[in-house]
Design a protein around this motif. Structure first.
Motif, short mmCIF file in Angstrom:
data_model
loop_
_atom_site.label_atom_id
_atom_site.label_comp_id
_atom_site.label_asym_id
_atom_site.label_seq_id
_atom_site.Cartn_x
_atom_site.Cartn_y
_atom_site.Cartn_z
N GLN A 154 8.32 -74.63 -67.40
CA GLN A 154 7.87 -74.38 -65.94
C GLN A 154 6.48 -74.53 -65.82
O GLN A 154 5.69 -73.98 -66.62
CB GLN A 154 8.13 -73.05 -65.19
N PHE A 155 5.81 -75.44 -64.81
CA PHE A 155 4.64 -75.32 -64.97
C PHE A 155 3.99 -74.16 -64.23
O PHE A 155 4.43 -73.41 -63.45
CB PHE A 155 4.31 -76.61 -63.80
N PHE A 156 2.56 -73.93 -64.66
CA PHE A 156 1.72 -72.87 -63.92
C PHE A 156 1.73 -72.95 -62.50
O PHE A 156 1.81 -71.82 -61.85
CB PHE A 156 0.21 -73.13 -64.37
N LEU A 190 9.25 -66.52 -69.90
CA LEU A 190 9.11 -67.93 -69.80
C LEU A 190 7.86 -68.23 -70.68
O LEU A 190 6.74 -67.43 -70.97
CB LEU A 190 8.57 -68.23 -68.22
N ARG A 191 7.75 -69.39 -70.90
CA ARG A 191 6.62 -70.08 -71.63
C ARG A 191 5.74 -71.02 -70.65
O ARG A 191 6.11 -72.26 -71.16
CB ARG A 191 6.96 -70.63 -73.07
N PRO A 192 5.27 -70.83 -69.84
CA PRO A 192 4.86 -71.88 -68.62
C PRO A 192 3.79 -72.87 -69.04
O PRO A 192 3.18 -72.49 -70.43
CB PRO A 192 4.43 -70.95 -67.58
N ILE A 193 3.60 -73.95 -68.61
CA ILE A 193 2.41 -74.87 -69.13
C ILE A 193 1.66 -75.52 -67.93
O ILE A 193 2.60 -75.61 -66.80
CB ILE A 193 3.29 -75.90 -69.91
N ALA A 194 0.54 -75.73 -68.16
CA ALA A 194 -0.40 -76.40 -67.17
C ALA A 194 0.17 -77.78 -67.02
O ALA A 194 0.47 -78.59 -67.93
CB ALA A 194 -1.88 -76.30 -67.64
N VAL A 203 4.20 -66.66 -74.40
CA VAL A 203 5.61 -66.03 -73.50
C VAL A 203 5.16 -65.11 -72.50
O VAL A 203 4.45 -64.00 -73.22
CB VAL A 203 6.76 -65.77 -74.24
N HIS A 204 5.33 -65.09 -71.34
CA HIS A 204 5.29 -64.00 -70.42
C HIS A 204 6.41 -63.68 -69.67
O HIS A 204 7.27 -64.79 -69.30
CB HIS A 204 4.03 -64.36 -69.46
N GLY A 205 6.68 -62.47 -69.45
CA GLY A 205 7.74 -62.25 -68.34
C GLY A 205 7.49 -62.92 -67.11
O GLY A 205 6.11 -62.87 -66.68
N LEU A 206 8.43 -63.31 -66.14
CA LEU A 206 7.83 -63.56 -64.85
C LEU A 206 7.13 -62.73 -64.00
O LEU A 206 6.19 -62.85 -63.19
CB LEU A 206 9.06 -64.40 -63.92
N MET A 216 19.11 -66.05 -64.89
CA MET A 216 19.04 -67.35 -65.47
C MET A 216 19.08 -66.88 -66.92
O MET A 216 18.23 -65.89 -67.19
CB MET A 216 17.65 -68.12 -65.14
N PRO A 217 19.60 -67.48 -67.96
CA PRO A 217 19.77 -67.17 -69.12
C PRO A 217 18.27 -67.35 -69.78
O PRO A 217 17.39 -68.23 -69.56
CB PRO A 217 20.76 -67.93 -69.90
N ASP A 218 18.16 -66.63 -70.89
CA ASP A 218 16.72 -66.82 -71.73
C ASP A 218 16.76 -68.09 -72.62
O ASP A 218 16.82 -67.95 -73.68
CB ASP A 218 16.42 -65.43 -72.47
N VAL A 219 16.73 -69.15 -71.84
CA VAL A 219 16.55 -70.35 -72.51
C VAL A 219 15.56 -71.37 -72.19
O VAL A 219 15.52 -72.52 -72.65
CB VAL A 219 17.97 -71.09 -72.48
N LEU A 220 14.65 -70.81 -71.46
CA LEU A 220 13.67 -71.42 -70.76
C LEU A 220 12.02 -71.53 -71.53
O LEU A 220 11.16 -72.04 -71.08
CB LEU A 220 13.28 -71.19 -69.19
N THR A 221 12.18 -70.60 -72.55
CA THR A 221 10.97 -70.70 -73.25
C THR A 221 10.50 -71.73 -74.29
O THR A 221 9.53 -71.89 -74.77
CB THR A 221 10.78 -69.19 -73.86
N GLY A 222 11.70 -72.27 -75.05
CA GLY A 222 11.54 -73.09 -76.28
C GLY A 222 11.31 -72.26 -77.43
O GLY A 222 11.06 -72.81 -78.51
N THR A 223 11.37 -70.86 -77.48
CA THR A 223 10.71 -69.99 -78.45
C THR A 223 11.82 -70.16 -79.51
O THR A 223 11.64 -69.92 -80.69
CB THR A 223 10.78 -68.79 -78.03
#
Length: 250
Positions: A132-134, A157-161, A189-192, A221-228
């Motif tokens: 997800q974008f910043f 989430l592991r958001p990105i610019a 990684v940050h919590g929303l 939503m399941p915890d799959v959005l960080t790519g960790t």
């Protein structure tokens, strides 16, 4: 090299156009405002004439399952027919990290269908998936605001610019087709809910964050959005707190 960017006037597309032009490529932004509409097919044949690469960073105007699926599948049908006719040698598509692992979210299913169309098109391709974008954090906060409370879940989430996403897409466009997926994510990684707290600490407006696991578009939503859990994910350099202090974070 002539490169056409579908969605080239939007958040990601405009930055991709700028980067590719800066690298010396003839780059054409294509969008309804420029007379090109992939959903209807309008203007595709003309704009793709002589194009070697097509970058698709367009997005559905609706996040509802049915309209999003219709947008992506119909756009892909028109776009790939025009690309095959024009002899395009490389198609680059932007998608989402974890998109194929969220079966109950209709918009993600629509993006999966788009990826399938890319793979089955017969046009050599590369897919870039980003987290997800910043820039999405503030709108999600606004949608989750009740009075002076911003109610957000703790989903990691592991958001990105968006600038880092555009850089990854531009690099893919300059390279050879990979026939595979390249994943990019932010450095942390940050919590929303914590992203909301960081945002308000940098730009206080009288609101406070309340952790609520049932709130916002990302609730449940399941915890799959960080790519960790994927060691192949490229980590971008820009940190959210640093981005917040720049002009683009205001």
């Amino acid at each position: 090299m002539r490169i056409v960017v579908i969605g080239g006037t939007g958040l990601i597309g405009s930055q991709v156009v700028e980067l590719l032009r800066g690298a010396g490529h003839e780059t054409v932004p294509a969008a309804p405002s420029t007379g090109v509409n992939a959903y209807t097919g309008e203007g595709l044949a003309e704009v793709l004439g002589g194009a070697e690469v097509v970058v698709d960073v367009s997005n559905s105007p609706s996040f509802e399952a049915g309209p999003a699926l219709d947008f992506f599948t119909r756009s892909a049908e028109h776009l790939f027919a025009a690309e095959r006719e024009a002899g395009v040698r490389h198609h680059v598509a932007l998608s989402i990290v974890g998109v194929d692992r969220v079966p109950d979210y209709g918009y993600y299913l629509a993006k999966v269908a788009q990826e399938r169309a890319v793979r089955e098109s017969g046009v050599p391709f590369s897919i870039v998936r980003a987290t997800q974008f910043f820039e999405f954090v503030a709108p999600v906060m606004d949608l989750s605001t009740r009075g002076t409370e911003v109610r957000l879940p703790s989903l990691p989430l592991r958001p990105i610019a968006s600038a880092d996403v555009a850089g990854a897409v531009a690099r893919a466009a300059r390279g050879e087709p990979t026939g595979s997926v390249h994943r990019v994510a932010g450095p942390e990684v940050h919590g929303l809910d914590h992203l909301g707290e960081l945002t308000l600490a940098a730009h206080p407006d009288g609101r406070t964050v309340v952790t609520d696991e049932t709130a916002s578009l990302f609730a449940g939503m399941p915890d799959v959005l960080t790519g960790t859990d994927d060691p192949g994910v490229e980590r971008a350099a820009t940190r959210y707190e640093d981005w917040l202090t720049r002009d683009e974070g205001r």
